[in-house]
Design a protein around this motif. Structure first.
Motif, short mmCIF file in Angstrom:
data_model
loop_
_atom_site.label_atom_id
_atom_site.label_comp_id
_atom_site.label_asym_id
_atom_site.label_seq_id
_atom_site.Cartn_x
_atom_site.Cartn_y
_atom_site.Cartn_z
N ARG A 1 5.08 3.26 -3.25
CA ARG A 1 5.25 4.71 -3.40
C ARG A 1 5.85 5.07 -4.76
NH1 ARG A 1 7.32 5.50 1.45
NH2 ARG A 1 9.45 5.19 0.77
N ASP B 1 9.08 -1.46 5.14
CA ASP B 1 9.43 -0.18 4.53
C ASP B 1 9.78 -0.34 3.06
OD1 ASP B 1 9.05 1.00 7.02
OD2 ASP B 1 11.20 1.12 7.48
N LYS C 1 -0.82 6.00 5.02
CA LYS C 1 -0.18 7.19 5.60
C LYS C 1 1.11 7.54 4.85
CE LYS C 1 1.82 8.96 9.88
NZ LYS C 1 2.26 8.62 11.22
N GLU C 2 1.90 6.54 4.51
CA GLU C 2 3.21 6.79 3.91
C GLU C 2 3.16 6.99 2.39
OE1 GLU C 2 6.36 4.27 5.33
OE2 GLU C 2 5.49 4.24 7.35
N THR C 3 2.03 6.69 1.77
CA THR C 3 1.93 6.86 0.33
C THR C 3 0.91 7.92 -0.08
OG1 THR C 3 0.21 5.17 0.05
CG2 THR C 3 2.53 4.42 -0.09
N ILE D 1 6.60 -0.81 1.08
CA ILE D 1 5.92 0.48 0.93
C ILE D 1 6.65 1.36 -0.09
CG2 ILE D 1 5.27 2.61 2.14
CD1 ILE D 1 4.75 0.81 4.62
N ARG D 2 7.97 1.31 -0.11
CA ARG D 2 8.74 2.07 -1.09
C ARG D 2 8.36 1.67 -2.50
NH1 ARG D 2 12.37 1.47 -4.60
NH2 ARG D 2 12.85 -0.68 -4.00
N GLN E 1 -0.61 2.07 7.66
CA GLN E 1 0.77 2.54 7.49
C GLN E 1 1.05 2.82 6.01
OE1 GLN E 1 3.84 -0.12 8.98
NE2 GLN E 1 5.47 1.23 8.27
#
Length: 171
Positions: free
Chosen positions: A168, A161, A30-32, A164-165, A27
């Motif tokens: 990112r 989330d 994928k998100e970064t 992950i932020r 995850q």
């Protein structure tokens, strides 16, 4: 994906191909847009859950560092490294201990996460202690359900989330 350094790597160990640590690592990747590498022991653990629980306890109690395969990437090429581990008897999994003990994190930004089914013990503190010379900028303990609900995320998705932020936005 704005803000992510092209030099971000997610490194993780997960007991199984459908494991919780793998799920979170993928995850994050994928998100970064980060690169990803799996820590794989040379001698794999048993497919039998109870046998792995016994082996994990034995390994953790003696600070065992199993031999691991080469990652296929040069960790030194990355500015930011995200490291994930399952919790084994309130400690990081032994293959992660091997990786972290043999890696120089000086001058890097590091984010840490552990997955667990009730209590993460001293995993994050132990991992942080192995990141000498690094900027440990984020850490998260991510809880999943116990055996019958092993794949069920207990930690709120908003917490994951937010973690992950932070990754990112790290430059």
């Amino acid at each position: 994906m704005a803000g992510v350094s092209a030099k971000t790597l997610v490194v993780y160990y997960s007991y199984s191909e459908t494991g919780n640590t793998r799920r979170i690592a993928e995850q994050i990747q994928k998100e970064t847009g980060a690169d990803i590498a799996e820590i794989v022991p040379v001698v794999p653990y048993s497919n039998d859950y109870d046998a792995v629980v016994d082996a994990a306890k034995r390994d953790v109690n003696r600070d065992y560092k199993p031999e691991i395969r080469k990652l296929g990437v040069n960790v030194g090429d990355y500015d930011t490294i995200v490291i994930g581990t399952p919790t084994w008897w309130y400690k990081m999994a032994s293959p992660v201990l091997t990786f972290m003990s043999g890696t120089d994190f000086s001058g890097t930004h590091v984010a840490l996460f552990s997955t667990h089914a009730g209590w993460s013990g001293t995993v994050i503190a132990d991992m942080s202690a192995l990141c000498k010379g690094a900027d440990v900028f984020a850490a998260e303990e991510i809880q999943f359900g116990t055996r019958a609900k092993a794949g069920t995320l207990v930690t709120k998705q908003a917490v994951v989330d937010e973690f992950i932020r932070k990754i990112r936005e790290r430059r």
